[in-house]
Design a protein around this motif. Structure first.
Motif, mmCIF file in Angstrom:
data_model
loop_
_atom_site.group_PDB
_atom_site.id
_atom_site.type_symbol
_atom_site.label_atom_id
_atom_site.label_comp_id
_atom_site.label_asym_id
_atom_site.label_seq_id
_atom_site.Cartn_x
_atom_site.Cartn_y
_atom_site.Cartn_z
ATOM 1 N N LYS A 160 -6.040 -8.629 16.112
ATOM 2 C CA LYS A 160 -5.323 -7.356 16.253
ATOM 3 C C LYS A 160 -3.980 -7.402 15.535
ATOM 4 C CE LYS A 160 -7.573 -6.775 20.722
ATOM 5 N NZ LYS A 160 -7.409 -6.723 22.189
ATOM 6 N N ASN A 161 -3.522 -8.608 15.221
ATOM 7 C CA ASN A 161 -2.267 -8.759 14.479
ATOM 8 C C ASN A 161 -2.520 -8.846 12.977
ATOM 9 O OD1 ASN A 161 0.761 -9.518 14.593
ATOM 10 N ND2 ASN A 161 -0.116 -11.125 13.321
ATOM 11 N N PHE A 162 -3.552 -9.578 12.588
ATOM 12 C CA PHE A 162 -3.743 -9.883 11.172
ATOM 13 C C PHE A 162 -4.632 -8.891 10.417
ATOM 14 C CE2 PHE A 162 -2.766 -14.118 13.041
ATOM 15 C CZ PHE A 162 -1.570 -14.327 12.354
ATOM 16 N N CYS A 163 -5.335 -8.014 11.146
ATOM 17 C CA CYS A 163 -6.261 -7.088 10.486
ATOM 18 C C CYS A 163 -5.785 -5.638 10.537
ATOM 19 C CB CYS A 163 -7.644 -7.160 11.145
ATOM 20 S SG CYS A 163 -8.406 -8.797 11.086
ATOM 21 N N VAL A 164 -4.672 -5.383 11.226
ATOM 22 C CA VAL A 164 -4.208 -4.014 11.455
ATOM 23 C C VAL A 164 -2.878 -3.772 10.741
ATOM 24 C CG1 VAL A 164 -3.504 -2.340 13.212
ATOM 25 C CG2 VAL A 164 -5.361 -3.949 13.701
ATOM 26 N N PHE A 165 -2.803 -2.678 9.988
ATOM 27 C CA PHE A 165 -1.583 -2.283 9.293
ATOM 28 C C PHE A 165 -1.369 -0.793 9.512
ATOM 29 C CE2 PHE A 165 -3.475 -5.905 7.278
ATOM 30 C CZ PHE A 165 -2.400 -6.774 7.099
ATOM 31 N N ASP A 166 -0.172 -0.461 9.998
ATOM 32 C CA ASP A 166 0.156 0.948 10.287
ATOM 33 C C ASP A 166 -0.894 1.591 11.181
ATOM 34 O OD1 ASP A 166 2.458 0.778 8.657
ATOM 35 O OD2 ASP A 166 1.251 1.158 6.874
ATOM 36 N N GLY A 167 -1.370 0.812 12.156
ATOM 37 C CA GLY A 167 -2.310 1.355 13.132
ATOM 38 C C GLY A 167 -3.745 1.466 12.660
ATOM 39 N N LYS A 168 -4.040 1.042 11.450
ATOM 40 C CA LYS A 168 -5.400 1.129 10.922
ATOM 41 C C LYS A 168 -5.955 -0.264 10.654
ATOM 42 C CE LYS A 168 -4.511 5.554 8.632
ATOM 43 N NZ LYS A 168 -4.392 6.250 7.318
ATOM 44 N N TRP A 169 -7.249 -0.421 10.887
ATOM 45 C CA TRP A 169 -7.925 -1.705 10.646
ATOM 46 C C TRP A 169 -8.363 -1.786 9.189
ATOM 47 C CZ3 TRP A 169 -9.023 -5.686 14.231
ATOM 48 C CH2 TRP A 169 -8.640 -5.412 15.547
ATOM 49 N N TYR A 170 -8.019 -2.930 8.545
ATOM 50 C CA TYR A 170 -8.456 -3.164 7.171
ATOM 51 C C TYR A 170 -9.374 -4.377 7.058
ATOM 52 C CZ TYR A 170 -5.406 0.499 5.492
ATOM 53 O OH TYR A 170 -4.832 1.733 5.258
#
Length: 479
Positions: A160-170
């Protein structure tokens, strides 16, 4: 625990990624192992995914996989990919990549920008996802994660820390990578030493010396500071335990040059330069690569190593006598920590920008995270490839009771984060393209090599800090 090298086109697997299931990640290193075997588990594709793929029949796609240490696990992943491709009437080409080559991000970025990237890849979340996101190479996959949450509950805490940017999953959490520290409990027993669950780095160093006996080919300290993913992971973990860090908590500012970092580097450098510790250093350790500690551990000549669970998995699946003599513990603490800062890592599926078949890639990812598809890989790589989703853990007895280490690893996936140090740092820190790039460029290992060759630790740390500043600037994080 580590990873890999240039992409090699090979096998017809949808998600050759699975290959990576085993190998690759922050701790670093694994190499490839010999041996192919027929996977023991034949997964079936769920009807809802078959229905969703109906309109995609005849389509083709490419997958990029991180190389796994176990070729049997690679074969199991290929089997799952082939099962999916055959069931959906699609063609999937799988390529392997050596993630610890150092230039893997630049090469894949060039492929994405050139419009020739594979559709899907899986990468270690804490090592690569922020870099690819910063380069604008990834598609938003929040829709897939939302669908998987509805079916499988929550993913592992660190993702949840390393895959999420600005609330979106990448990145889509794929499988959890067991990382651990391993000691020879029989050697300890010979010296009247009782195993513990947590050691300070100083205690571990002294223990490794105590159990060493070069005359019996027993070398306590099974870690190198040569360029490798395992060395990267150890050096950064030790610095963090001492209260230092490459970056501040928001992931933007280099704070490496600190008294705490110098203290940690001085401690580690002393192990490789002080004659007092020579007896615990295995022959050739200065030039080890990522697979070297695996090979030497499995050969029975090391008393301690720190690795992804690839080495543990290999000892178990190949019935190596070392398996029954292994004491597993999480990691070490330092002056700034009361508990190990071990978060674990996950492989995450990413869909590259410009993917020619993103819908098919997303369906494949949803299949490969399932218990049926993951089980074959997990059995060939016990502890290295474990579920990244709560309900997948409970979907097969193997995940909950296949090995005594699994329950400990599951607890790591459910940690209440962040973990804090006495110096105000909190882990996981915000995912940082600069930090990931600095580690990937081997700034840490090159710094330690300078120390081993006689450079004063404070001077080596200052020089490494300057290199990190340069890398952060290049990553669009001006210092």
């Amino acid at each position: 625990m580590a990873m890999d090298d240039k992409p090699l086109w090979s096998r017809r697997g949808f998600l050759g990624m699975g290959v990576g299931v085993l190998g690759a990640a922050g701790l670093a290193a694994c190499g490839d192992g010999p041996s192919k075997s027929t996977p023991k588990v034949q997964p079936e594709v769920p009807q809802e995914l078959l229905d969703a793929a109906t309109s995609l029949k005849g389509a083709s796609m490419g997958v990029l996989s991180q190389k796994l240490y176990s070729t049997a696990a690679n074969a199991a992943l290929d089997s799952s990919i082939k099962t999916f491709a055959d069931a959906t009437g699609t063609k999937i080409e799988n390529s392997l990549v050596q993630a610890d080559a150092g230039d893997v991000v630049a090469k894949i970025d060039a492929e994405v920008k050139g419009g020739v990237a594979r559709d899907l890849a899986f990468m270690t979340d804490s090592r690569f996802v922020a870099q690819f996101h910063s380069l604008g190479d990834l598609e938003d996959v929040t829709d897939v994660v939302t669908a998987l949450k509805a079916k499988y509950g929550e993913p592992t805490a660190e993702s949840k820390n390393f895959c999420v940017f600005d609330g979106k999953w990448y990145a889509i959490p794929y499988h959890f990578i067991g990382i651990g520290s391993f000691l020879r409990k029989d050697w300890m027993q010979d010296k009247g030493i009782t195993p513990k669950d947590v050691y300070s780095w100083e205690e571990l160093r002294d223990l490794c010396l105590a159990i060493s006996d070069p005359g019996k080919r027993r070398y306590g300290w099974g870690m190198t500071v040569n360029r490798s993913g395992d060395a990267n992971g150890m050096i950064e973990a030790l610095i963090n335990a001492y209260g230092g860090s490459i970056v501040d908590n928001d992931g933007r500012k280099v704070i490496f040059d600190s008294p705490e970092t110098v203290q940690a580097v001085t401690f580690l450098g002393d192990i490789y330069t002080n004659p007092k510790y020579k007896a615990m250093l295995p022959p050739g350790v200065a030039s080890w690569t990522d697979s070297s500690n695996n090979e030497n551990w499995l050969a029975g000549i090391l008393g301690y190593t720190r690795n992804q669970f690839s080495v543990y998995a290999d000892s178990k699946t190949k019935k190596n006598p070392v398996y029954d003599k292994t004491h597993v513990f999480a990691d070490c603490i330092g002056p700034a920590t009361d508990t190990p800062l071990l978060l674990g890592q996950s492989q995450g599926f990413v869909v590259f920008k410009g993917a020619k078949n993103a819908p098919l890639a997303k369906l494949l990812a949803q299949y490969l995270v399932s218990a049926k598809a993951l089980l074959g890989v997990a059995k060939e790589a016990p502890g290295l490839a474990l579920p990244a989703w709560d309900k997948v853990w409970d979907a097969d007895p193997f995940f909950t009771s296949g090995d005594p280490a699994f329950s400990v690893l599951r607890k790591i996936t459910q940690l209440s984060l962040p973990l804090k140090t006495k110096t105000g740092l909190a882990y996981p820190q915000k995912a940082s393209a600069g930090q990931q790039a600095a580690v990937g460029a081997y700034v840490l290992t090159d710094m330690m090599q300078q120390v081993v060759q006689g450079t004063a630790p404070a001077k080596a740390v200052t020089a490494a800090h300057a290199k990190m500043v340069q890398i952060f600037n290049q990553q669009g994080l001006p210092q």
